[in-house]
Design a protein around this motif. Structure first.
Motif, short mmCIF file in Angstrom:
data_model
loop_
_atom_site.label_atom_id
_atom_site.label_comp_id
_atom_site.label_asym_id
_atom_site.label_seq_id
_atom_site.Cartn_x
_atom_site.Cartn_y
_atom_site.Cartn_z
N TYR A 28 0.83 -1.20 0.00
CA TYR A 28 0.00 0.00 0.00
C TYR A 28 0.86 1.25 0.00
O TYR A 28 1.89 1.31 0.67
CB TYR A 28 -0.93 0.02 1.21
CG TYR A 28 -1.98 -1.07 1.18
CD1 TYR A 28 -3.07 -0.97 0.33
CD2 TYR A 28 -1.87 -2.19 1.99
CE1 TYR A 28 -4.03 -1.96 0.30
CE2 TYR A 28 -2.83 -3.18 1.97
CZ TYR A 28 -3.91 -3.06 1.12
OH TYR A 28 -4.85 -4.04 1.08
N GLN A 29 0.44 2.25 -0.73
CA GLN A 29 1.10 3.54 -0.80
C GLN A 29 0.09 4.63 -0.45
O GLN A 29 -1.12 4.41 -0.53
CB GLN A 29 1.65 3.79 -2.22
CG GLN A 29 2.62 2.74 -2.72
CD GLN A 29 3.91 2.71 -1.92
OE1 GLN A 29 4.39 3.74 -1.46
NE2 GLN A 29 4.46 1.53 -1.74
N GLY A 49 5.14 0.90 8.63
CA GLY A 49 5.40 -0.52 8.90
C GLY A 49 4.27 -1.38 8.36
O GLY A 49 3.93 -1.31 7.19
N ASP A 50 3.66 -2.19 9.24
CA ASP A 50 2.56 -3.05 8.81
C ASP A 50 1.20 -2.46 9.16
O ASP A 50 0.18 -3.15 9.11
CB ASP A 50 2.71 -4.45 9.40
CG ASP A 50 2.64 -4.45 10.92
OD1 ASP A 50 2.77 -3.36 11.51
OD2 ASP A 50 2.47 -5.53 11.51
N ARG A 51 1.15 -1.18 9.50
CA ARG A 51 -0.10 -0.48 9.80
C ARG A 51 -0.29 0.66 8.82
O ARG A 51 0.68 1.20 8.28
CB ARG A 51 -0.09 0.09 11.22
CG ARG A 51 0.25 -0.86 12.32
CD ARG A 51 -0.77 -1.89 12.61
NE ARG A 51 -2.01 -1.31 13.06
CZ ARG A 51 -3.10 -2.03 13.29
NH1 ARG A 51 -3.09 -3.33 13.13
NH2 ARG A 51 -4.20 -1.47 13.69
N VAL A 63 -5.49 0.63 10.37
CA VAL A 63 -5.79 -0.70 9.87
C VAL A 63 -4.49 -1.48 9.67
O VAL A 63 -3.48 -0.91 9.26
CB VAL A 63 -6.54 -0.61 8.51
CG1 VAL A 63 -6.86 -1.98 7.97
CG2 VAL A 63 -7.79 0.23 8.64
N ASP A 64 -4.53 -2.77 9.94
CA ASP A 64 -3.39 -3.65 9.67
C ASP A 64 -3.34 -3.92 8.17
O ASP A 64 -4.34 -4.30 7.56
CB ASP A 64 -3.55 -4.96 10.44
CG ASP A 64 -2.35 -5.86 10.36
OD1 ASP A 64 -1.42 -5.57 9.58
OD2 ASP A 64 -2.34 -6.88 11.09
N CYS A 65 -2.17 -3.75 7.56
CA CYS A 65 -2.02 -3.95 6.12
C CYS A 65 -2.30 -5.39 5.71
O CYS A 65 -2.66 -5.65 4.58
CB CYS A 65 -0.61 -3.57 5.67
SG CYS A 65 -0.26 -1.82 5.79
N ARG A 66 -2.12 -6.34 6.64
CA ARG A 66 -2.34 -7.75 6.32
C ARG A 66 -3.76 -8.20 6.59
O ARG A 66 -4.09 -9.38 6.44
CB ARG A 66 -1.38 -8.61 7.14
CG ARG A 66 0.08 -8.33 6.83
CD ARG A 66 0.94 -8.95 7.85
NE ARG A 66 0.59 -8.36 9.15
CZ ARG A 66 1.26 -8.48 10.26
NH1 ARG A 66 2.33 -9.21 10.28
NH2 ARG A 66 0.89 -7.90 11.38
#
Length: 73
Positions: A28-29, A49-51, A63-66
């Motif tokens: 995501y960008q 990071g992953d958020r 939101v969590d990217c995963r």
């Protein structure tokens, strides 16, 4: 006394119970459009990071990217 070992057993490569590989996480960008199962359409405003922070109308949600609930458009 129980004859079974308490140690974890390795799974065979042909086992029908093996785990499937996790799907790749989209990269995501900022300004990417996303669809969230609960919040609807949104736009990524920050990735750390992953958020990520996603703007849904008047609210911004972390939101969590995963997360399986978020889908890139």
């Amino acid at each position: 006394m129980d004859s079974r070992s308490t140690a974890a057993r390795s799974k065979q490569s042909t086992s029908p119970f093996r785990r499937e590989a996790a799907p790749p996480t989209p990269d995501y960008q900022v300004d990417d459009r996303v669809q969230h199962d609960r919040h609807g359409l949104g736009r990524v405003v920050r990735v750390h990071g992953d958020r990520m922070h996603v703007r849904f109308g008047e609210t911004t949600v972390d939101v969590d990217c995963r997360s399986p609930r978020v889908h890139p458009l």
